[in-house]
Write an enzyme that holds these catalytic residues in place. Structure first.
Site, PDB file in Angstrom:
ATOM      1  N   HIS A 128       3.665  -0.089  -2.662  1.00 43.94           N
ATOM      2  CA  HIS A 128       4.011  -1.408  -2.821  1.00 43.94           C
ATOM      3  C   HIS A 128       5.338  -1.570  -2.857  1.00 43.94           C
ATOM      4  O   HIS A 128       5.918  -2.680  -3.505  1.00 43.94           O
ATOM      5  CB  HIS A 128       3.241  -1.757  -3.953  1.00 43.94           C
ATOM      6  CG  HIS A 128       1.830  -2.241  -3.763  1.00 43.94           C
ATOM      7  ND1 HIS A 128       1.129  -2.322  -2.516  1.00 43.94           N
ATOM      8  CD2 HIS A 128       0.699  -2.131  -4.548  1.00 43.94           C
ATOM      9  CE1 HIS A 128      -0.321  -2.290  -2.726  1.00 43.94           C
ATOM     10  NE2 HIS A 128      -0.438  -2.330  -4.135  1.00 43.94           N
ATOM     11  N   ASN A 162       0.770  -1.213  -0.252  1.00 42.83           N
ATOM     12  CA  ASN A 162       0.057  -0.171  -0.141  1.00 42.83           C
ATOM     13  C   ASN A 162       0.650   1.223   0.087  1.00 42.83           C
ATOM     14  O   ASN A 162       2.207   1.091  -0.259  1.00 42.83           O
ATOM     15  CB  ASN A 162      -1.125  -0.004   1.209  1.00 42.83           C
ATOM     16  CG  ASN A 162      -2.360   0.568   0.676  1.00 42.83           C
ATOM     17  OD1 ASN A 162      -2.520   1.465   0.185  1.00 42.83           O
ATOM     18  ND2 ASN A 162      -3.520  -0.076   0.947  1.00 42.83           N
ATOM     19  N   ARG A 163       0.136   2.358   0.461  1.00 37.52           N
ATOM     20  CA  ARG A 163       0.823   3.817   0.187  1.00 37.52           C
ATOM     21  C   ARG A 163       1.506   4.234   1.462  1.00 37.52           C
ATOM     22  O   ARG A 163       1.002   3.977   2.485  1.00 37.52           O
ATOM     23  CB  ARG A 163      -0.291   4.631  -0.399  1.00 37.52           C
ATOM     24  CG  ARG A 163      -0.711   4.414  -1.632  1.00 37.52           C
ATOM     25  CD  ARG A 163      -1.924   5.373  -2.039  1.00 37.52           C
ATOM     26  NE  ARG A 163      -2.246   4.593  -3.642  1.00 37.52           N
ATOM     27  CZ  ARG A 163      -3.234   3.783  -3.917  1.00 37.52           C
ATOM     28  NH1 ARG A 163      -3.684   3.177  -2.659  1.00 37.52           N
ATOM     29  NH2 ARG A 163      -3.708   3.630  -4.876  1.00 37.52           N
ATOM     30  N   HIS A 176      -1.270  -9.670  -3.971  1.00 35.96           N
ATOM     31  CA  HIS A 176      -1.954  -8.795  -4.605  1.00 35.96           C
ATOM     32  C   HIS A 176      -2.964  -9.555  -5.949  1.00 35.96           C
ATOM     33  O   HIS A 176      -2.867  -8.971  -6.999  1.00 35.96           O
ATOM     34  CB  HIS A 176      -1.049  -7.456  -5.411  1.00 35.96           C
ATOM     35  CG  HIS A 176      -1.949  -6.466  -5.630  1.00 35.96           C
ATOM     36  ND1 HIS A 176      -3.131  -6.273  -5.905  1.00 35.96           N
ATOM     37  CD2 HIS A 176      -1.689  -4.990  -5.276  1.00 35.96           C
ATOM     38  CE1 HIS A 176      -3.621  -5.169  -6.192  1.00 35.96           C
ATOM     39  NE2 HIS A 176      -2.702  -4.125  -5.556  1.00 35.96           N
ATOM     40  N   ALA A 177      -3.384 -10.702  -5.494  1.00 37.63           N
ATOM     41  CA  ALA A 177      -4.065 -11.532  -6.734  1.00 37.63           C
ATOM     42  C   ALA A 177      -5.287 -10.521  -6.937  1.00 37.63           C
ATOM     43  O   ALA A 177      -6.077  -9.941  -6.114  1.00 37.63           O
ATOM     44  CB  ALA A 177      -4.354 -12.759  -6.215  1.00 37.63           C
ATOM     45  N   TYR A 178      -5.714 -10.468  -8.359  1.00 37.82           N
ATOM     46  CA  TYR A 178      -7.061  -9.914  -8.954  1.00 37.82           C
ATOM     47  C   TYR A 178      -7.747 -11.147  -9.111  1.00 37.82           C
ATOM     48  O   TYR A 178      -7.450 -12.083 -10.055  1.00 37.82           O
ATOM     49  CB  TYR A 178      -6.775  -9.075 -10.127  1.00 37.82           C
ATOM     50  CG  TYR A 178      -5.973  -7.810  -9.959  1.00 37.82           C
ATOM     51  CD1 TYR A 178      -6.565  -6.825 -10.322  1.00 37.82           C
ATOM     52  CD2 TYR A 178      -4.565  -7.789  -9.237  1.00 37.82           C
ATOM     53  CE1 TYR A 178      -6.031  -5.335 -10.048  1.00 37.82           C
ATOM     54  CE2 TYR A 178      -4.216  -6.553  -9.462  1.00 37.82           C
ATOM     55  CZ  TYR A 178      -4.617  -5.427  -9.779  1.00 37.82           C
ATOM     56  OH  TYR A 178      -4.116  -4.175  -9.591  1.00 37.82           O
ATOM     57  N   ASP A 205     -11.227   1.329  -3.015  1.00 35.59           N
ATOM     58  CA  ASP A 205      -9.756   1.011  -2.903  1.00 35.59           C
ATOM     59  C   ASP A 205      -9.405   1.550  -1.381  1.00 35.59           C
ATOM     60  O   ASP A 205      -8.811   2.418  -1.196  1.00 35.59           O
ATOM     61  CB  ASP A 205      -8.984   2.073  -3.955  1.00 35.59           C
ATOM     62  CG  ASP A 205      -7.304   1.600  -4.023  1.00 35.59           C
ATOM     63  OD1 ASP A 205      -6.984   0.625  -3.058  1.00 35.59           O
ATOM     64  OD2 ASP A 205      -6.623   2.180  -4.623  1.00 35.59           O
ATOM     65  N   GLU A 224      -6.836  -7.568  -0.047  1.00 39.34           N
ATOM     66  CA  GLU A 224      -5.428  -7.611   0.178  1.00 39.34           C
ATOM     67  C   GLU A 224      -5.323  -7.312   1.936  1.00 39.34           C
ATOM     68  O   GLU A 224      -5.560  -6.339   2.480  1.00 39.34           O
ATOM     69  CB  GLU A 224      -4.592  -6.463  -0.367  1.00 39.34           C
ATOM     70  CG  GLU A 224      -4.601  -6.536  -1.985  1.00 39.34           C
ATOM     71  CD  GLU A 224      -4.328  -5.137  -2.655  1.00 39.34           C
ATOM     72  OE1 GLU A 224      -3.227  -4.780  -2.387  1.00 39.34           O
ATOM     73  OE2 GLU A 224      -5.346  -4.529  -2.884  1.00 39.34           O
ATOM     74  N   GLN A 236      -7.452  -4.580   2.235  1.00 31.40           N
ATOM     75  CA  GLN A 236      -7.687  -3.205   1.546  1.00 31.40           C
ATOM     76  C   GLN A 236      -8.566  -4.064   0.440  1.00 31.40           C
ATOM     77  O   GLN A 236      -8.224  -5.137  -0.203  1.00 31.40           O
ATOM     78  CB  GLN A 236      -6.231  -3.044   0.591  1.00 31.40           C
ATOM     79  CG  GLN A 236      -6.508  -2.039  -0.249  1.00 31.40           C
ATOM     80  CD  GLN A 236      -6.527  -0.373   0.426  1.00 31.40           C
ATOM     81  OE1 GLN A 236      -6.259  -0.523   1.487  1.00 31.40           O
ATOM     82  NE2 GLN A 236      -6.720   0.501  -0.496  1.00 31.40           N
TER      83      GLN A 236
END
Length: 344
Positions: free
Chosen positions: A109, A83-84, A178-180, A245, A309, A281
């Protein structure tokens, strides 16, 4: 029983240091998952629908070339800090650290060359695979030699991911995968007919740069109240949301607890998430724009996947009332997340 096999997936380009990328296939009677030694990437995850038909439910690429080019962290383990981090800066023990800015004014990340872009050393286990790497002191601006182990194990319909780390100097750390996902099968147009619930009473509102404002806001009476299942498309419309998000705040526990469920009624596929992490997340692929060609040359438009996540809260290193993201020498970072796949 879980079957584990390995094969060569490709060779890293010379400018990336060369090196062989392997693919490890974990297979049970109900799930088949393929994981790369590059970035510990989940490249494929096949599960059954209610009629017993398998489909790959994660976004990604057919070849290594897709993963070595710029992409939105498909399937990868991200770190040192997921994340940020605002302005890519933090103060630690009287010293200011400046990280690479790769997300507008933020570090995201892990920075320019995070854990997702490096080769990991694999060790095959009876029911899975353990990846190891040493992130050297100063890598991407972070302090301390950090030893990291990421272990994937498959048991029936349950995929477990365990993250362990030890450091030589105090350092921030927050690891996730970070799987979509698209439970209709990767390449399906959108996720609007998915039903989602998240066991969280509060979430973190964010500013225009997606950095938490510092407020821990109650979900009650807002579009962020996902404690009861909602159909995603209708829910976004009802609350005029462009997508999610956001970090949802979880009850802290030392043993994994149930935190989220996604169901796809047309196929009957369902996925549960259990974790020891303090946050999750929820991201609805808002930045996917159809420009990337994925598996089978299919493009991935906006809202064609979701991410759940499990991680520490974003920017925790700068927000002292958030759960601590610091790991100190002599301590061990140890978190496990379970993804349970079944049909309903």
């Amino acid at each position: 029983m879980t079957e584990v096999t390995r094969e060569v997936f490709g060779q890293m380009p010379q400018e990336e240091g060369g090196g062989l990328v392997e693919k490890f296939v974990l297979k049970s009677d109900s799930v088949k998952v393929e994981i790369l030694s590059l970035g510990c990437i989940i490249a494929s995850l096949e599960t059954k629908d209610r009629d017993g038909n398998f489909s790959d439910v994660v976004l990604g690429f057919d070849t290594l070339e897709g993963y070595t080019r710029k992409h939105p962290f498909f399937g990868a383990v991200v770190g040192r800090v997921a994340n940020r981090i605002a302005k890519g800066k933090f103060n630690l023990e009287g010293k200011e650290y400046q990280l690479f800015l790769n997300n507008g004014p933020n570090s995201l990340h892990g920075g320019a060359r995070g854990f997702d872009k490096v080769l990991w050393s694999p060790q095959v286990l009876p029911n899975g695979i353990c990846f190891f790497r040493l992130s050297p002191d100063g890598e991407e601006g972070y302090p301390g030699d950090l030893k990291v182990w990421v272990t994937y194990t498959l048991s029936g319909g349950q995929l477990a991911i365990n993250y362990r780390a030890q450091t030589s100097k105090t350092t921030p750390i927050s690891l996730t995968n970070h799987a979509y996902f698209n439970l209709a099968g990767q390449g399906s147009r959108d996720i609007y007919n998915h039903e989602i619930s998240i066991e969280a009473d509060s979430y973190l509102p964010v500013d225009d740069n997606k950095i938490p404002t510092g407020e821990v806001a109650a979900v009650q009476g807002t579009g962020f109240d996902l404690r009861q299942p909602v159909e995603l498309g209708k829910h976004l419309q009802k609350f005029h949301l462009d997508g999610f998000d956001h970090n949802f705040c979880l009850r802290q526990a030392s043993t994994p607890r149930f935190v989220a469920r996604v169901r796809h009624p047309p196929t009957g596929r369902a996925m549960e998430v259990h974790t020891t992490q303090p946050g999750i997340q929820f991201y609805t692929g808002n930045n996917l724009d159809g420009s990337l060609k994925g598996k089978g040359a299919i493009v991935y438009p906006k809202h064609s996947a979701f991410c759940l996540e499990t991680q520490n809260w974003p920017d925790a290193v700068n927000q002292l009332h958030f759960p601590s993201a610091l790991l100190r020498p002599g301590e061990e970072y140890n978190h496990t997340t379970y993804f349970l796949f079944n049909t309903v």
